[in-house]
Scaffold this motif. Sequence first.
Motif, PDB file in Angstrom:
ATOM      1  N   ARG A  12      -5.096  -3.328  -4.129  1.00  8.71           N
ATOM      2  CA  ARG A  12      -5.403  -2.453  -3.638  1.00  8.71           C
ATOM      3  C   ARG A  12      -4.984  -1.773  -1.957  1.00  8.71           C
ATOM      4  NH1 ARG A  12     -10.007  -1.846  -6.505  1.00  8.71           N
ATOM      5  NH2 ARG A  12      -8.724  -2.479  -8.414  1.00  8.71           N
ATOM      6  N   LEU A  14      -3.849  -0.264   1.392  1.00  6.50           N
ATOM      7  CA  LEU A  14      -2.762  -0.294   1.725  1.00  6.50           C
ATOM      8  C   LEU A  14      -2.033  -1.178   3.040  1.00  6.50           C
ATOM      9  CD1 LEU A  14      -1.849   3.359   0.680  1.00  6.50           C
ATOM     10  CD2 LEU A  14      -0.988   1.328  -0.273  1.00  6.50           C
ATOM     11  N   LYS A  19       2.214   2.198   5.130  1.00  3.87           N
ATOM     12  CA  LYS A  19       1.799   2.832   3.247  1.00  3.87           C
ATOM     13  C   LYS A  19       2.402   1.914   2.002  1.00  3.87           C
ATOM     14  CE  LYS A  19      -0.227   6.116   4.949  1.00  3.87           C
ATOM     15  NZ  LYS A  19      -1.353   5.386   6.498  1.00  3.87           N
ATOM     16  N   LYS A  21       1.807  -1.785  -0.287  1.00  6.53           N
ATOM     17  CA  LYS A  21       1.075  -2.279  -0.976  1.00  6.53           C
ATOM     18  C   LYS A  21       0.873  -3.756  -0.304  1.00  6.53           C
ATOM     19  CE  LYS A  21      -0.994  -4.976  -5.553  1.00  6.53           C
ATOM     20  NZ  LYS A  21      -0.348  -5.547  -6.614  1.00  6.53           N
ATOM     21  N   CYS A  31       2.253  -7.233   3.541  1.00 10.55           N
ATOM     22  CA  CYS A  31       2.712  -6.452   2.689  1.00 10.55           C
ATOM     23  C   CYS A  31       4.811  -6.459   2.917  1.00 10.55           C
ATOM     24  CB  CYS A  31       2.773  -4.834   3.207  1.00 10.55           C
ATOM     25  SG  CYS A  31       3.843  -4.582   4.914  1.00 10.55           S
ATOM     26  N   VAL A 160      -6.286   3.245   0.765  1.00 10.09           N
ATOM     27  CA  VAL A 160      -5.918   2.961  -0.703  1.00 10.09           C
ATOM     28  C   VAL A 160      -4.858   3.361  -1.720  1.00 10.09           C
ATOM     29  CG1 VAL A 160      -8.321   1.927  -1.442  1.00 10.09           C
ATOM     30  CG2 VAL A 160      -7.831   3.804  -1.368  1.00 10.09           C
ATOM     31  N   GLN A 161      -4.613   3.189  -2.930  1.00 13.22           N
ATOM     32  CA  GLN A 161      -3.211   3.505  -3.616  1.00 13.22           C
ATOM     33  C   GLN A 161      -3.499   4.588  -3.529  1.00 13.22           C
ATOM     34  OE1 GLN A 161      -1.369   0.572  -5.991  1.00 13.22           O
ATOM     35  NE2 GLN A 161      -1.925  -1.067  -4.691  1.00 13.22           N
ATOM     36  N   ASN A 162      -2.171   5.468  -3.918  1.00  9.99           N
ATOM     37  CA  ASN A 162      -2.605   7.022  -4.732  1.00  9.99           C
ATOM     38  C   ASN A 162      -3.270   6.574  -6.472  1.00  9.99           C
ATOM     39  OD1 ASN A 162      -1.751   7.938  -2.699  1.00  9.99           O
ATOM     40  ND2 ASN A 162       0.597   8.411  -3.564  1.00  9.99           N
ATOM     41  N   SER A 164      -6.213   5.758  -7.136  1.00  6.74           N
ATOM     42  CA  SER A 164      -6.164   4.048  -7.685  1.00  6.74           C
ATOM     43  C   SER A 164      -7.816   3.883  -8.135  1.00  6.74           C
ATOM     44  CB  SER A 164      -6.267   2.849  -6.509  1.00  6.74           C
ATOM     45  OG  SER A 164      -6.755   3.602  -5.276  1.00  6.74           O
ATOM     46  N   ILE A 183      -6.255   9.469  -3.320  1.00  8.31           N
ATOM     47  CA  ILE A 183      -7.246   8.603  -4.113  1.00  8.31           C
ATOM     48  C   ILE A 183      -7.335   8.401  -5.416  1.00  8.31           C
ATOM     49  CG2 ILE A 183      -6.682   7.483  -1.719  1.00  8.31           C
ATOM     50  CD1 ILE A 183      -9.699   7.069  -2.453  1.00  8.31           C
TER      51      ILE A 183
END
Length: 286
Positions: A12, A14, A19, A21, A31, A160-162, A164, A183
């Motif tokens: 996870r 980024l 941005k 993954k 990425c 880190v991802q939205n 998550s 996040i």
Amino acid sequence: MSESTDNQIPSRWLCPVCKLKLNYLVGSWCCDNQHRFDRAKEGYVNLLLAQHKNSKDPGDNKDMVLARRSFLAEDHYLPLAKQVATLLTEVLGQVREPINVYDAGCGEGYYLAKIKQQLNLAGLSINASASDISKPAIQKAAKKHPDIAYAVASSFNLPVQNTSQDALIQVFAPSSAAEILRILKPQGWWLSVDPAPDHLFALKQQVYDTPQKHQLDNTVPEGFSLVSQTRLSFTMHLTRLEQRQNLLMMTPFYWTISAEKKQLLLDNLNLVNTDFDIKLMQKKPE
């Protein structure tokens, strides 16, 4: 692009450039745009871009990190870690496992490691990850706690991802409420610890002629509801010179105290009161 199945390698993170993954391949994260970040020998990844640094080596330097690690290793602040873990255990018990917990501004990793340990003892399965802008701090954290995923990154640009994370802790660290809101999962938890009025006041009395007490911040950032706000205080007995020196070095006072006052402090500061303001907030439903 295949991902590692190693449960210690998070999927996870980024990419700080685009941005997207980051996926873990042998020895590095990459990425889909082929931006690549090497895995350090200690196990962390550096996601702090050069243009986002405010100095050559941002954050706490090596001496400050070593002083804090030595001080915290003696568990002077263990009551705080236990209190935070207790609060999280109460609210995370109904969350579907595994539970994602993030530490923004983790330093050398003491608090998250203790909290993860207590949550595990409570029967909760935790995926723990953390970041700090200080490379020396992350190096020490990753080496000591290989079961936690670490990155060098700014707390104002969390890697880190939205939506998550189930919970985020923030202990004496600057933060961006907007990033934390981003996040956390819907109705996720934010637990912040800041100095309360009497925190380390005996130390401040040794440093300043007219010491000022901390002011409590009772504001609740937009997008969050305040669930509880508590004070935790206890007295530390610093019987050795090394303990007093480490405590001073891990505070901003170290850089302003005169040589004369420093020696008086090191000779005489045996009892120090702590005072923490602990806020538990929940992300509002969208």
